[in-house]
Design an enzyme around this catalytic site. Sequence first.
Site, mmCIF file in Angstrom:
data_model
loop_
_atom_site.group_PDB
_atom_site.id
_atom_site.type_symbol
_atom_site.label_atom_id
_atom_site.label_comp_id
_atom_site.label_asym_id
_atom_site.label_seq_id
_atom_site.Cartn_x
_atom_site.Cartn_y
_atom_site.Cartn_z
ATOM 1 C CB SER A 89 7.623 1.871 3.978
ATOM 2 O OG SER A 89 6.532 2.288 4.406
ATOM 3 C CG ASP A 129 3.577 1.280 -2.862
ATOM 4 O OD1 ASP A 129 3.156 0.936 -1.734
ATOM 5 O OD2 ASP A 129 4.788 0.870 -3.395
ATOM 6 C CG HIS A 151 4.269 -0.632 1.037
ATOM 7 N ND1 HIS A 151 4.443 0.637 0.570
ATOM 8 C CD2 HIS A 151 4.483 -0.856 2.356
ATOM 9 C CE1 HIS A 151 4.844 1.169 1.630
ATOM 10 N NE2 HIS A 151 5.138 0.434 2.770
#
EC number: 3.5.1.9
Length: 308
Positions: free
Chosen positions: A164, A247, A284
């Site tokens: 991230s 995601d 994610h």
Amino acid sequence: MMDVSGVGFPSKVPWKKMSAEELENQYCPSRWVVRLGAEEALRTYSQIGIEATTRARATRKSLLHVPYGDGEGEKVDIYFPDESSEALPFFLFFHGGYWQSGSKDESAFMVHPLTAQGVAVVIVAYGIAPKGTLDHMVDQVTRSVAFVQKRYPSNKGIYLCGHSAGAHLAAMMLLADWTKHGVTPNLRGFFLVSGVFDLEPIVYTSQNVALQLTLEDAQRNSPQLKVAQAQPVDPTCRVLVVVGQFDSPEFHRQSWEFYQVLPVQTLCQGEWKASFEELHDVDHFEIVENLTQKDNVLTQIILKTIFQ
């Protein structure tokens, strides 16, 4: 689900047509989790990270809270395989949290599977917002990489992995000017997991309350805009851009477009050895949580890249 299997996206930037609400939604990864509610997903992620770190500290040879600079929080945790020598591959991990949360003390997900195979793992802390600015975080991460190279000069390769916001910081190392750090790190691989590489959209979301990025800050710190002019650190260096199936479409677009600009190099310099992976059936957070497992797809890709 955005289809990233085609030849690429149109050059028009889709996020600029989104409402403020939709843009906020796209850049809030927990809202896209299908297995749990948003808050529960974040809680589970944190819990798995804390458990993995507690276990790693209790069971692996380690050097904890080693300073790589003079600043508060400029520390790394280094975990070693049982058969430790200086001639090891070193895997550096930069945690996520939108540059404003997370810490090295809950990010040792991959320590067990990697150290078991002979890889030293370094979990890097950096000064998160609102105390730290993005420019300063990039500088800290650069110094942490230089520190590992200086401390372990006979390493068998330094591999950078970020998740991230951490993937953004790792990607910025493709642009680093190592001359002012007095060392050229032996960079052999980058694993950029569910990252953000063009920061301009972030300026218009609530994430920017803590970050306080101007448009100029965002552009200066966007590897997407600069990596096409960068030269590969080493022609054998691999760059793997990874995104999870669950995601958000904007995270998919960010990863795919970053992958697309990577190979645009002058041929005399060689090209980045770049590849793109969409990992099936993970969101994610799971994409990193699963690095605690030795038979996980991404764990195996990492090990294969290191020992190819």
